[in-house]
Design a protein around this motif. Structure first.
Motif, PDB file in Angstrom:
ATOM      1  N   HIS A  30       3.601  13.091  10.476  1.00 32.04           N
ATOM      2  CA  HIS A  30       2.836  12.265   9.545  1.00 32.04           C
ATOM      3  C   HIS A  30       1.720  11.528  10.278  1.00 32.04           C
ATOM      4  N   TRP A  31       0.591  12.219  10.418  1.00 26.46           N
ATOM      5  CA  TRP A  31      -0.581  11.628  11.050  1.00 26.46           C
ATOM      6  C   TRP A  31      -1.818  12.162  10.355  1.00 26.46           C
ATOM      7  N   GLN A  32      -2.920  11.457  10.518  1.00 23.85           N
ATOM      8  CA  GLN A  32      -4.154  11.828   9.831  1.00 23.85           C
ATOM      9  C   GLN A  32      -5.350  11.629  10.754  1.00 23.85           C
ATOM     10  N   ASN A  33      -6.129  12.694  10.932  1.00 28.42           N
ATOM     11  CA  ASN A  33      -7.309  12.669  11.777  1.00 28.42           C
ATOM     12  C   ASN A  33      -8.463  11.995  11.036  1.00 28.42           C
ATOM     13  N   LEU A  34      -9.104  11.015  11.681  1.00 29.80           N
ATOM     14  CA  LEU A  34     -10.226  10.304  11.063  1.00 29.80           C
ATOM     15  C   LEU A  34     -11.571  10.697  11.667  1.00 29.80           C
ATOM     16  N   ASN A  35     -11.591  11.730  12.499  1.00 30.82           N
ATOM     17  CA  ASN A  35     -12.873  12.215  13.013  1.00 30.82           C
ATOM     18  C   ASN A  35     -13.734  12.730  11.864  1.00 30.82           C
TER      19      ASN A  35
ATOM     20  N   PHE B  98      -0.155   2.805  11.755  1.00 29.22           N
ATOM     21  CA  PHE B  98      -0.814   2.478  13.005  1.00 29.22           C
ATOM     22  C   PHE B  98      -2.153   3.209  13.082  1.00 29.22           C
ATOM     23  N   LEU B  99      -3.162   2.509  13.580  1.00 27.05           N
ATOM     24  CA  LEU B  99      -4.491   3.062  13.780  1.00 27.05           C
ATOM     25  C   LEU B  99      -4.715   3.260  15.275  1.00 27.05           C
ATOM     26  N   HIS B 100      -5.025   4.495  15.686  1.00 23.50           N
ATOM     27  CA  HIS B 100      -5.152   4.845  17.099  1.00 23.50           C
ATOM     28  C   HIS B 100      -6.593   5.185  17.454  1.00 23.50           C
ATOM     29  N   PHE B 101      -7.003   4.770  18.647  1.00 24.63           N
ATOM     30  CA  PHE B 101      -8.294   5.146  19.221  1.00 24.63           C
ATOM     31  C   PHE B 101      -8.036   5.787  20.581  1.00 24.63           C
ATOM     32  N   GLY B 102      -8.549   7.020  20.772  1.00 25.82           N
ATOM     33  CA  GLY B 102      -8.385   7.677  22.058  1.00 25.82           C
ATOM     34  C   GLY B 102      -9.159   6.978  23.147  1.00 25.82           C
TER      35      GLY B 102
ATOM     36  N   CYS C 242      -4.077   1.043  20.184  1.00 27.94           N
ATOM     37  CA  CYS C 242      -3.764   1.185  18.757  1.00 27.94           C
ATOM     38  C   CYS C 242      -3.508  -0.183  18.159  1.00 27.94           C
ATOM     39  N   ALA C 243      -3.540  -0.242  16.838  1.00 28.34           N
ATOM     40  CA  ALA C 243      -3.288  -1.476  16.098  1.00 28.34           C
ATOM     41  C   ALA C 243      -2.340  -1.168  14.953  1.00 28.34           C
ATOM     42  N   GLU C 244      -1.325  -2.012  14.778  1.00 29.63           N
ATOM     43  CA  GLU C 244      -0.446  -1.858  13.620  1.00 29.63           C
ATOM     44  C   GLU C 244      -1.101  -2.501  12.409  1.00 29.63           C
ATOM     45  N   LEU C 245      -1.095  -1.768  11.302  1.00 31.57           N
ATOM     46  CA  LEU C 245      -1.752  -2.246  10.083  1.00 31.57           C
ATOM     47  C   LEU C 245      -0.758  -2.756   9.045  1.00 31.57           C
ATOM     48  N   THR C 246       0.522  -2.815   9.393  1.00 31.09           N
ATOM     49  CA  THR C 246       1.526  -3.352   8.488  1.00 31.09           C
ATOM     50  C   THR C 246       1.180  -4.795   8.149  1.00 31.09           C
ATOM     51  N   GLY C 247       1.132  -5.115   6.872  1.00 27.93           N
ATOM     52  CA  GLY C 247       0.742  -6.452   6.425  1.00 27.93           C
ATOM     53  C   GLY C 247      -0.729  -6.544   6.097  1.00 27.93           C
ATOM     54  N   VAL C 248      -1.552  -5.726   6.771  1.00 22.84           N
ATOM     55  CA  VAL C 248      -2.980  -5.665   6.453  1.00 22.84           C
ATOM     56  C   VAL C 248      -3.221  -4.658   5.340  1.00 22.84           C
ATOM     57  N   TRP C 249      -2.442  -3.577   5.376  1.00 20.93           N
ATOM     58  CA  TRP C 249      -2.558  -2.504   4.378  1.00 20.93           C
ATOM     59  C   TRP C 249      -1.264  -2.408   3.575  1.00 20.93           C
ATOM     60  N   GLN C 250      -1.398  -2.154   2.273  1.00 25.05           N
ATOM     61  CA  GLN C 250      -0.260  -1.922   1.402  1.00 25.05           C
ATOM     62  C   GLN C 250      -0.392  -0.529   0.796  1.00 25.05           C
TER      63      GLN C 250
ATOM     64  N   GLU D 288      -1.307   7.012  11.972  1.00 23.65           N
ATOM     65  CA  GLU D 288       0.056   7.518  12.135  1.00 23.65           C
ATOM     66  C   GLU D 288       1.022   6.661  11.334  1.00 23.65           C
ATOM     67  N   PHE D 289       1.856   7.318  10.543  1.00 25.48           N
ATOM     68  CA  PHE D 289       2.933   6.636   9.825  1.00 25.48           C
ATOM     69  C   PHE D 289       4.215   6.682  10.648  1.00 25.48           C
ATOM     70  N   ARG D 290       4.892   5.543  10.716  1.00 30.03           N
ATOM     71  CA  ARG D 290       6.188   5.473  11.394  1.00 30.03           C
ATOM     72  C   ARG D 290       7.172   4.741  10.499  1.00 30.03           C
ATOM     73  N   SER D 291       8.458   4.924  10.805  1.00 26.57           N
ATOM     74  CA  SER D 291       9.478   4.135  10.133  1.00 26.57           C
ATOM     75  C   SER D 291       9.578   2.763  10.804  1.00 26.57           C
ATOM     76  N   ARG D 292      10.395   1.894  10.249  1.00 24.26           N
ATOM     77  CA  ARG D 292      10.522   0.537  10.790  1.00 24.26           C
ATOM     78  C   ARG D 292      11.090   0.562  12.205  1.00 24.26           C
ATOM     79  N   THR D 293      12.030   1.465  12.453  1.00 18.80           N
ATOM     80  CA  THR D 293      12.550   1.712  13.801  1.00 18.80           C
ATOM     81  C   THR D 293      12.061   3.085  14.236  1.00 18.80           C
ATOM     82  N   TYR D 294      11.493   3.185  15.435  1.00 23.43           N
ATOM     83  CA  TYR D 294      10.809   4.424  15.805  1.00 23.43           C
ATOM     84  C   TYR D 294      10.833   4.604  17.327  1.00 23.43           C
ATOM     85  N   LEU D 295      10.540   5.812  17.749  1.00 16.55           N
ATOM     86  CA  LEU D 295      10.374   6.105  19.175  1.00 16.55           C
ATOM     87  C   LEU D 295       8.993   5.639  19.603  1.00 16.55           C
ATOM     88  N   ALA D 296       8.941   4.645  20.472  1.00 12.51           N
ATOM     89  CA  ALA D 296       7.665   4.048  20.863  1.00 12.51           C
ATOM     90  C   ALA D 296       7.032   4.752  22.058  1.00 12.51           C
TER      91      ALA D 296
END
Length: 349
Positions: free
Chosen positions: A15-20, A93-97, A123-131, A180-188
């Motif tokens: 569950h990820w999405q390319n923004l290029n 989560f929003l990721h920048f290479g 990267c930045a977590e967007l939980t709380g910023v995005w619904q 990238e979408f993750r669950s509340r508990t995830y492999l970091a």
């Protein structure tokens, strides 16, 4: 540039999405703007190519210290559903290479990240910023003083035109941007360390989020479709450190089938699942290899044996895209290196 593979194949989720692609863009040479609301976006740019490059669609090699980017991601484009999780448990989560050199990132008007370093991901977590159901407005301010010789710059030139051994500048976003979408508990994070002498693989996994008493980590290793290991561990705390011993016949010919070398680049596929109460809540794929490197007084040793090095110096620049290469370009570099009779490359700064 849409990569044909995940931008982080050592820890890949479905569950990820390319923004290029096409973003709004503006120069701020006078540094007039300090918030996204003030910016007058007057052109477009192809991310992840630097504005100095031809591939960006701008191709402006002049000095520009401050750059602004904007992308609107609509709700119907946000396609992600974390396995085993309710909507309320999803984390985004929003990721920048890489962004050269200093980056500030706003999402839906809120500052979510500030990062310094033109060659390192963040990267930045967007939980709380995005619904769920909302759009995402992403705005990036990139600051890069081209004349600052104190900051790490690789081989980017500080003069108006490249001279001597120096290359064109690279400003702003120059590697993949992705969600990238993750669950509340995830492999970091995940790290592998092979031990050829003992025929083992050490695994270091870090778990993010809350850890429940019934949380377990399942690890499967395979090579060319053959199962090598299928282990299951209780997760006691955030760090899971385990050693996986592989079946070893002790016969060199059998070992060589699994050993990595430039002539036989054998990889080991890994699949990891976090299981809570019998339900898979996170799943990633990864890879590793069995190989060792060392030196003695006279030789470079690969897998315990002398290995003569025949290497090229790879500067890592492309005429149209500068430091941003596609998967196909990188693959072609390796193929040409092999065709010319070399077995390695020294990567430049």
């Amino acid at each position: 540039m849409k990569p044909s593979v995940h931008p982080r194949p050592l820890l890949e989720r479905a569950h990820w999405q390319n923004l290029n692609g096409t973003w709004q863009f503006a120069y701020d040479d006078l540094q007039r703007w300090h918030t996204p609301q003030q910016v007058l976006f007057d052109r477009e740019i192809k991310v992840p190519f630097a504005p100095e490059s031809e591939a960006s669609g701008i191709h402006d090699p002049a000095f520009h210290q401050t750059l602004w980017y904007r992308l609107l991601v609509r709700p119907e484009q946000l396609t992600g559903a974390v396995i085993g999780s309710a909507v309320a448990d999803q984390r985004l989560f929003l990721h920048f290479g890489a962004v050269d050199y200093r980056a500030e990132v706003w999402v839906n008007g809120q500052l979510v990240a500030a990062h310094e370093g033109g060659h390192t991901p963040f990267c930045a977590e967007l939980t709380g910023v995005w619904q769920p159901g909302e759009a995402l407005e992403i705005v990036v301010r990139a600051s890069d003083d081209p004349r600052d010789l104190a900051k790490p710059r690789g081989k980017q030139d500080w003069e108006a035109s490249p001279h001597d051994i120096w290359y064109p500048r690279t400003s702003g976003i120059w590697q993949t941007v992705w969600l990238e979408f993750r669950s509340r508990t995830y492999l970091a994070s995940l790290h592998w360390t092979p031990n050829v002498e003992r025929w083992e693989l050490a695994m270091q996994a870090r778990i993010g989020g809350p850890i429940s008493a019934d949380l377990r980590l399942r690890v499967r290793l395979s090579a060319d479709g053959a199962l090598l290991a299928d282990d299951d561990y209780a997760v006691i705390d955030a760090d899971v450190l385990r050693t996986l011993t592989l079946r070893d016949s002790g016969i060199d010919a059998a070992r060589r089938q699994l050993l990595w070398s430039p002539e036989h680049p054998q990889l080991i596929a890994a699949s990891l699942q976090l299981v809570q109460g019998g339900v898979v809540i996170d799943e990633v794929t990864s890879y590793t290899a069995m190989r060792s490197v060392a030196v003695d007084s006279q030789h470079f040793l690969l897998n315990g044996r002398p290995y003569p090095l025949k290497m090229v110096l790879d500067q890592g620049y492309w005429p149209q895209s500068l430091m941003s290469a596609s998967d196909e370009q990188l693959r072609r570099d390796v193929e040409l290196t092999r065709l010319l009779g070399f077995n390695g490359a020294r990567k430049h700064q």
